[in-house]
Scaffold this active site. Sequence first.
Site, mmCIF file in Angstrom:
data_model
loop_
_atom_site.group_PDB
_atom_site.id
_atom_site.type_symbol
_atom_site.label_atom_id
_atom_site.label_comp_id
_atom_site.label_asym_id
_atom_site.label_seq_id
_atom_site.Cartn_x
_atom_site.Cartn_y
_atom_site.Cartn_z
ATOM 1 N N GLU A 185 17.879 43.104 33.903
ATOM 2 C CA GLU A 185 17.356 42.108 34.843
ATOM 3 C C GLU A 185 16.129 43.469 35.335
ATOM 4 O OE1 GLU A 185 20.275 40.401 35.650
ATOM 5 O OE2 GLU A 185 19.284 38.278 35.997
ATOM 6 N N GLU B 70 26.209 37.710 30.421
ATOM 7 C CA GLU B 70 26.303 36.949 31.486
ATOM 8 C C GLU B 70 27.370 35.711 30.524
ATOM 9 O OE1 GLU B 70 23.458 38.514 31.542
ATOM 10 O OE2 GLU B 70 23.055 38.901 33.457
ATOM 11 N N ALA C 246 25.269 43.837 36.790
ATOM 12 C CA ALA C 246 26.206 43.852 38.438
ATOM 13 C C ALA C 246 27.116 44.150 38.210
ATOM 14 C CB ALA C 246 25.635 42.078 38.344
ATOM 15 N N GLY D 91 22.245 42.742 34.188
ATOM 16 C CA GLY D 91 21.873 42.621 36.230
ATOM 17 C C GLY D 91 20.527 43.924 35.653
HETATM 18 N N1 COA Z 1 30.995 45.395 36.675
HETATM 19 C C1 COA Z 1 31.889 46.455 37.670
HETATM 20 N N2 COA Z 1 32.453 47.560 36.539
HETATM 21 C C2 COA Z 1 31.393 47.894 35.291
HETATM 22 C C3 COA Z 1 30.720 47.687 34.996
HETATM 23 C C4 COA Z 1 30.217 46.319 35.360
HETATM 24 N N3 COA Z 1 29.174 45.624 34.921
HETATM 25 N N4 COA Z 1 30.168 48.386 33.569
HETATM 26 C C5 COA Z 1 31.483 49.131 33.579
HETATM 27 N N5 COA Z 1 32.044 49.286 34.738
HETATM 28 C C6 COA Z 1 33.063 50.180 34.503
HETATM 29 C C7 COA Z 1 34.372 49.471 33.815
HETATM 30 O O1 COA Z 1 35.023 48.533 34.727
HETATM 31 C C8 COA Z 1 34.995 51.354 33.707
HETATM 32 O O2 COA Z 1 35.668 51.686 35.018
HETATM 33 P P1 COA Z 1 37.236 51.616 34.917
HETATM 34 O O3 COA Z 1 37.103 53.104 34.185
HETATM 35 O O4 COA Z 1 38.032 52.228 36.665
HETATM 36 O O5 COA Z 1 37.491 51.335 34.088
HETATM 37 C C9 COA Z 1 34.110 52.268 33.497
HETATM 38 O O6 COA Z 1 32.651 51.349 34.383
HETATM 39 C C10 COA Z 1 33.710 52.796 32.374
HETATM 40 O O7 COA Z 1 33.396 51.100 31.351
HETATM 41 P P2 COA Z 1 34.306 50.848 30.055
HETATM 42 O O8 COA Z 1 34.065 49.468 29.744
HETATM 43 O O9 COA Z 1 35.136 51.556 29.816
HETATM 44 O O10 COA Z 1 33.275 51.808 28.890
HETATM 45 P P3 COA Z 1 33.213 51.651 26.964
HETATM 46 O O11 COA Z 1 32.576 52.628 26.967
HETATM 47 O O12 COA Z 1 33.859 51.019 27.031
HETATM 48 O O13 COA Z 1 31.966 50.284 27.518
HETATM 49 C C11 COA Z 1 30.484 48.461 27.952
HETATM 50 C C12 COA Z 1 30.690 50.456 27.670
HETATM 51 C C13 COA Z 1 29.061 48.863 28.740
HETATM 52 C C14 COA Z 1 30.203 48.239 26.838
HETATM 53 C C15 COA Z 1 31.615 47.816 28.997
HETATM 54 O O14 COA Z 1 31.587 48.879 30.206
HETATM 55 C C16 COA Z 1 30.562 46.494 29.025
HETATM 56 O O15 COA Z 1 30.832 45.925 29.255
HETATM 57 N N6 COA Z 1 30.461 46.498 30.652
HETATM 58 C C17 COA Z 1 29.881 45.496 31.068
HETATM 59 C C18 COA Z 1 28.193 44.932 30.744
HETATM 60 C C19 COA Z 1 28.249 43.579 31.206
HETATM 61 O O16 COA Z 1 28.752 42.123 31.071
HETATM 62 N N7 COA Z 1 27.180 43.865 32.327
HETATM 63 C C20 COA Z 1 26.710 41.768 32.641
HETATM 64 C C21 COA Z 1 27.547 42.096 33.972
HETATM 65 S S1 COA Z 1 26.620 40.152 34.558
#
Ligand code: COA
Length: 261
Positions: A115, A135, A66, A112
């Site tokens: 999910e 989460e 999400a 999400g």
């Molecule tokens: N919500 C909003 N933005 C998200 C996102 C999310 N769930 N997941 C990734 N993004 C965004 C990042 O903020 C980043 O944006 P920016 O370039 O404007 O800063 C962009 O997507 C790229 O992500 P980044 O974190 O730089 O890539 P990465 O390769 O370093 O890491 C992940 C990849 C997937 C490990 C990492 O993005 C992450 O942990 N995301 C969140 C996962 C999460 O907790 N999901 C559950 C949400 S309830």
Amino acid sequence: MDYRNLQIETEGHLALLTIERPKKLNALNKETIAELHRAFAILEEDRNIRIIILTGSGEKAFVAGADISEFASYSVEEGAQLATEGQQLLFNFVENLSTPVIAAVNGFALGGGLELAMSCHFRVASENARMGLPEVSLGVIPGYGGTQRLPQLIGKGRAMEMIMTGGMIDAATALRYGLINHVVEQHELMEFCRNLALKIANNSPVAISYAIKAVNAGFKNNVLGFSTEIESFGACFGTEDFKEGTTAFLEKRKAQFTGTR
Ligand code: COA
């Protein structure tokens, strides 16, 4: 129909639905959820579409969760509303869609995102896919059905561990757990799913829609799965597809299903 965050392509009876927010790793904001709802509803109405493949744009993510930026400042009421609306519009909606949906998990499927993949009728992943429900690392729990569907798919103990650690599992582990049905190389993912889709599209759409209903019924506490199965099984007998399917078998020819109820 114009979408800001989706792309839809159709090939015969197949619809390929791609979530297009690559800069945010396809994270689900409210607008994307509303668009997905609309797209699934339209595809379900389209009698020519017999199978849907859902995937994420780019090579890195299916859906990274999400959109955290959207809900970071939500109150208790807003949080509950977010989960309620999301479940109704998308997650329960996809699970109960009468048209089958395959999740082609092409990268990260987190929160999400996992999910959503779990709401689809089954999942195929590429080797680079990583799945998890992180989460609790954000101080929240999965709110789009993850606490229910993950234990259904992989068992309570494994689900508890994944939810509590918030960690990711790789595609090989997901396969072993039964979370996904197949792992293929990334460049083969869509072709593999297309081939599965073709097999599904050859079968009776009406019978498949009843099968989805009956299988799902077994996982709902308030609905008796076996009764629903009996009811749906009986209903099949009144359909044109049933007549065509059984007649074709007896006449030793290939059935030509029309999807008529
Ligand atoms: N919500 C909003 N933005 C998200 C996102 C999310 N769930 N997941 C990734 N993004 C965004 C990042 O903020 C980043 O944006 P920016 O370039 O404007 O800063 C962009 O997507 C790229 O992500 P980044 O974190 O730089 O890539 P990465 O390769 O370093 O890491 C992940 C990849 C997937 C490990 C990492 O993005 C992450 O942990 N995301 C969140 C996962 C999460 O907790 N999901 C559950 C949400 S309830």
